[in-house]
Design a protein around this motif. Structure first.
Motif: not given
Length: 211
Positions: A181-202, A55-62
């Motif tokens: 406050k998370m998004q599951c990454l299972d079944g996603l392609s590497a570009p899709e995962i990178q887009q999620i992570i980069s989008g959150e940072r942007q 998963w990618f996202g926020t849990l607690g204070q992280t």
């Protein structure tokens, strides 16, 4: 005449309990303790793992972090006595602890081993670092990560048959409270995962920008 009161039900004999509200066994990396809520349950855990998800996202204070979600069952051997037995629990791993887990699984796969058929051992490893206090003064601190290892299943452990039977309830292997406050990454392609992570940072950069 025997009268019984059945409100919540009990765990069937020789079976694993899959509760409607699955307990979240949290690893407190400041104290080096496993916790349920605020209750410290010791620092030893050996477990069988029935499901792993990224998963990618926020849990607690992280915030905005890659997480490993692990649904598991504690084994009697090598586990602190306060931790629940024969009950499905969920825990989350990040950063160094998650890397240790993933590296171990990859190593076992390369050796031709199905890791889920054995038992995982989670040990707290102590580290030292520095962190500013409330006044901004940098002070030394100690913290912990989880170092994962693995052993073959023994006769006294939960049986493969018990574990497989628990998978009949796999539809209940969810933890909506922690993953809100998370998004599951299972079944996603590497570009899709990178887009999620980069989008959150942007998005974080845009929120902090001074227009």
């Amino acid at each position: 005449m025997t009268t019984t009161l059945n409100v919540f039900g009990t765990k069937p004999q020789n079976a694993i309990l899959v509760a409607d509200d699955i307990p979240n066994l949290r690893c407190n990396c400041q104290e080096g303790q496993w916790k349920l809520g605020d209750e410290a349950l010791g620092n030893k855990l050996e477990c069988s793992i029935l499901k792993f998800s990224k998963w990618f996202g926020t849990l607690g204070q992280t915030k905005d972090t890659l997480w490993g979600q692990i649904f598991m069952i504690a084994e009697n051997s090598g586990t602190s006595p306060e931790i629940f037995r024969e009950c499905l629990m969920v825990t989350y791993q990040k950063t160094r602890s998650l890397s240790s887990f993933l590296n171990l699984v990859t190593k076992l796969q390369c050796q031709g081993v199905e890791a889920a058929e054995g038992v995982f051992i989670a040990s707290f490893k102590k580290h030292s670092g520095q962190k500013p206090d409330d006044t901004g003064v940098v002070k030394p601190i100690n913290y912990y990560s989880i170092e994962w290892s693995w052993r073959e299943r023994a006769k006294e452990d939960n049986s493969i048959e018990q574990l497989c039977a628990t998978l009949d309830d796999s539809g209940k292997f969810v933890d909506p409270q922690s993953t809100g406050k998370m998004q599951c990454l299972d079944g996603l392609s590497a570009p899709e995962i990178q887009q999620i992570i980069s989008g959150e940072r942007q998005e974080k950069l845009l929120v902090g920008a001074d227009f």
